[in-house]
Design a protein around this motif. Structure first.
Motif, PDB file in Angstrom:
ATOM      1  N   LEU A   1     -11.183 -25.129  16.252  1.00 56.06           N
ATOM      2  CA  LEU A   1     -10.148 -25.634  15.353  1.00 56.06           C
ATOM      3  C   LEU A   1     -10.626 -26.954  14.760  1.00 56.06           C
ATOM      4  N   ASN A   2     -10.231 -27.184  13.512  1.00 55.56           N
ATOM      5  CA  ASN A   2     -10.645 -28.413  12.845  1.00 55.56           C
ATOM      6  C   ASN A   2      -9.854 -29.595  13.417  1.00 55.56           C
ATOM      7  N   PRO A   3     -10.565 -30.595  13.970  1.00 52.12           N
ATOM      8  CA  PRO A   3      -9.870 -31.668  14.687  1.00 52.12           C
ATOM      9  C   PRO A   3      -9.008 -32.582  13.818  1.00 52.12           C
ATOM     10  N   VAL A   4      -9.260 -32.614  12.509  1.00 51.89           N
ATOM     11  CA  VAL A   4      -8.534 -33.599  11.702  1.00 51.89           C
ATOM     12  C   VAL A   4      -7.357 -33.013  10.908  1.00 51.89           C
ATOM     13  N   PHE A   5      -7.093 -31.732  11.084  1.00 52.05           N
ATOM     14  CA  PHE A   5      -5.922 -31.165  10.414  1.00 52.05           C
ATOM     15  C   PHE A   5      -4.912 -30.689  11.449  1.00 52.05           C
TER      16      PHE A   5
ATOM     17  N   PHE B   1      -1.079 -26.863   9.461  1.00 56.00           N
ATOM     18  CA  PHE B   1      -1.900 -26.726   8.252  1.00 56.00           C
ATOM     19  C   PHE B   1      -2.890 -25.584   8.418  1.00 56.00           C
ATOM     20  N   GLN B   2      -3.500 -25.509   9.610  1.00 59.02           N
ATOM     21  CA  GLN B   2      -4.550 -24.513   9.818  1.00 59.02           C
ATOM     22  C   GLN B   2      -3.995 -23.091   9.918  1.00 59.02           C
TER      23      GLN B   2
ATOM     24  N   TYR C   1      -1.889 -32.127  16.338  1.00 54.40           N
ATOM     25  CA  TYR C   1      -3.311 -31.883  16.099  1.00 54.40           C
ATOM     26  C   TYR C   1      -3.906 -31.108  17.276  1.00 54.40           C
TER      27      TYR C   1
END
Lengths: 331, 335
Positions: free
Chosen positions: A108-112, A116-117, A156
């Motif tokens: 998973l993208n740590p900054v979104f 959102f994901q 997050y």
């Protein structure tokens, strides 16, 4: 599973190589299989046997270069995914085929935010508005068993535990109601209790949503519990394939037999040593002209070095790629 | 976050006091005589009186305290009065430059625009050029674009500005005559032609510094992008069916920018300290050149004040970089 139903996914003669400076690595060699609607196909094999590369090749998710798909056909919904354009392929990824990866800590993208994901594929594939996507994302989190879903959308990934993150990954993969879900060792990075929870969740979701699943693992215990069919891979090719009960009762390939023997038994003899398969899986630097397992095989004979065995059917729906006939040997 | 900022700002005060003291003592120890430039015909007793008038007769700690009081209380009030136009300037002696006998703050205010125009503009241009180049180079690693970018970066990195500066002057000012050789600070921009004139005289120093800044930042941006392009979450984004623009410019870039923004923020104080060499070569009388001439003339109040102002900027932008880091990366929280 309705036998004879048209497969949702039909893979023929898939060949993938990695072009490296040291030469080509033939990671996938003429792999063929199909997947029927609602079915769960288990794919087993050691690390490096080509399981993941095969599945990533289907959606061309491998970095190219160095990877290159030399030949094959991947039929999904009447078209060949290997020849469709990038745009059409992107419309398949996440929409018709969902993917779950091994390590939920890095996938998973740590900054979104998690919301959102999850909303991203909904907005892209289903044309939902922000509000619709948000509502659906909350439903999905609820579906995968994350409590207080509405509020957690704003969190997050680092605010979730490993098991919870894998649930989020499942929610993303299932967001657009795909026909096929490919799970690439989804429980390997998790501890045993969480592993059991994720397995239960997938079983339950499968019943509820009815998608076909490809489950990659090196854990035969997991396969025995959930799969309808099993495909055993070794050295980038399918060495045995059949219904789950057939594979566990009448394993025909020496590799499958060895794999089954490595599973520790709960009620076994205390003095029984943990069995291992001696040796390492091969790195295929050439197109194999011999059986890739022969160096580690107890039954290898001269033909195994001369000729790479083709898959042959030994029982209805059960095929094996081996020159050695275990029935003949038994008598 | 607010408490953290406040704590950091309070902690900065003893740090800065210590820095100021060290600089003061270093200057105290340094050789050089502020009256060395005075004619030799001045009788020794007069020379001694002049020395006293500069405040040199007092003990070092008294001088340091007096400077500190003027720096922290009197000068800020004058600067604020100058900016707001309000009558709020405090009575009392100001920090005077030994060279010009005018307040140090006024000289800095005169020099700042030149530095901001030339050095600041080249920093902004450097960032604007470097970020897209870094992103594209990483995305197409080892392509001809990446190779060309790497080459230009290496050139910008390894050729010092005291080489590229005179080289450009020779080619574009001496041989081709396109740009003026000396930066004219007295030029007032009030119409189209003077604006063009300003652009022409800025072109070479700005180019030299932009090349240097862009070379550094683009390398950094590229490395950061490469770190992130192979991460698992990028594969996840592709597996969701996101197109390459979204994958690269949203998922990867957002992660890659975190360290780059920090480096950019940390570099901003160097804009104010001016590019000493470039300003000297192109005769841009900005802050860098001011510092150099003050050092040559043993103008201790000027050197001390400028150095401490730079120290404040560095401490401040360090804090800003840390806060930006927390703002961009949700995993980092200061509580």
């Amino acid at each position: 599973m309705a036998d004879g139903a048209l497969p949702v996914l039909d893979v023929k003669n898939l060949k993938t190589v990695f072009r490296t400076r040291a030469g080509d690595i033939h990671a996938v060699n003429s792999v063929s299989f199909d997947l029927k609607p609602g079915e769960l196909l288990g794919v087993v094999g050691e690390s490096g046997s080509g399981k993941s590369v095969t599945m990533m090749s289907l959606l061309r998710l491998l970095p190219m270069p160095p990877a290159e798909i030399l030949q094959g056909q991947v039929m999904l919904g009447g078209r060949d995914l290997l020849t469709t354009g990038e745009d059409d392929l992107r419309a398949v990824r996440g929409r018709e085929v969902g993917f779950i990866f091994q390590d939920p800590m890095t996938s998973l993208n740590p900054v979104f935010t998690v919301g959102f994901q999850i909303m991203e594929p909904l907005r892209r594939h289903m044309g939902m508005t922000r509000a619709q996507a948000r509502r659906r994302a909350a439903e999905l989190l609820q579906l995968v068993g994350i409590p207080d879903a509405e509020r957690r959308l704003k969190d997050y990934p680092h605010q979730f535990s490993g098991g919870m993150r894998q649930r989020v990954m499942i929610a993303i993969a299932l967001a657009c109601d795909p026909q096929v879900l490919i799970a690439d060792e989804p429980t390997t990075a998790l501890d045993v209790t969480i592993q059991a929870q994720i397995l239960e969740l997938v079983k339950e979701l499968r019943q509820k949503l009815g998608m076909a699943i490809i489950w990659i693992t090196h854990d035969l215990g997991v396969i025995a519990g959930i799969a309808d069919r099993v495909m055993v891979m070794y050295g980038g090719q399918v060495v045995e394939h059949g219904p789950v009960r057939e594979i566990f009762r009448n394993p025909a390939h020496p590799y499958t037999r060895a794999l089954l023997q490595t599973v520790p038994k709960v009620h076994g003899d205390r003095d029984d040593k943990l069995r291992v398969i001696e040796g390492q899986p091969p790195i295929m630097v050439t197109v194999p002209t011999a059986c890739p397992f022969r160096d580690r095989c107890a039954h290898a004979f001269d033909r195994c070095a001369r000729e790479n065995p083709a898959r042959r059917e030994i029982a209805p729906g059960h095929d094996v790629a081996c020159h050695w006939d275990h029935h003949e040997a038994a008598t | 976050m607010f408490n953290y900022t406040l704590r950091r700002l309070l902690l900065a005060i003893p740090t800065l006091l210590f820095i100021a003291l060290i600089i003061f003592l270093l200057l105290e120890l340094s050789p050089g005589d502020p009256l060395a430039d005075m004619p030799l015909t001045i009788p020794p007793e007069v020379r001694e009186q002049m020395r006293m008038a500069l405040g040199l007769g007092e003990a070092w700690y008294i001088r340091f305290y007096k400077w500190l009081y003027m720096f922290a209380v009197i000068e800020p009030s004058h600067v604020l009065a100058g900016m707001t136009g309000l009558d709020m300037a405090l009575e009392g002696p100001r920090i005077l430059s030994w060279q010009t006998r005018s307040p140090v703050a006024d000289i800095i205010a005169q020099r700042l625009p030149q530095t901001l125009w030339v050095v600041g503009l080249s920093y902004v241009l450097g960032v604007l050029v470097a970020v897209p180049i870094g992103v594209y180079s990483a995305y197409r690693q080892y392509s001809w674009f990446d190779q060309a970018g790497s080459f230009v970066s290496m050139v910008g990195f390894s050729l010092p500005t005291f080489f590229t500066g005179p080289l450009l002057m020779l080619i574009f000012a001496v041989w081709l005559g396109w740009f003026p050789i000396i930066y004219d600070t007295t030029l007032v921009v009030d119409d189209w032609s003077t604006f063009l004139e300003q652009l022409r005289q800025m072109a070479m120093p700005v180019f030299v510094l932009t090349l240097y800044n862009a070379a550094q930042i683009s390398r950094f941006m590229r490395a950061s992008m490469l770190d992130n392009l192979n991460q698992d979450y990028v594969r996840t984004a592709r597996a969701k069916g996101m197109n390459e623009r979204v994958v690269v410019l949203i998922h990867v870039l957002r992660n890659s920018l975190i360290p780059v923004v920090t480096v950019i923020a940390l570099g901003i104080p160097t804009v104010f300290t001016g590019a000493i060499i470039t300003e000297t070569i192109f005769r841009v009388n900005g802050l860098g050149q001011l510092l150099i001439t003050a050092i040559y003339a043993s103008d201790i109040p000027m050197v001390l004040t400028l150095s401490v102002v730079f120290a404040i900027l560095i401490v401040l932008f360090n804090l800003i970089a840390d806060l930006l880091y927390a703002f961009l990366d949700p995993r980092i929280r200061y509580d």
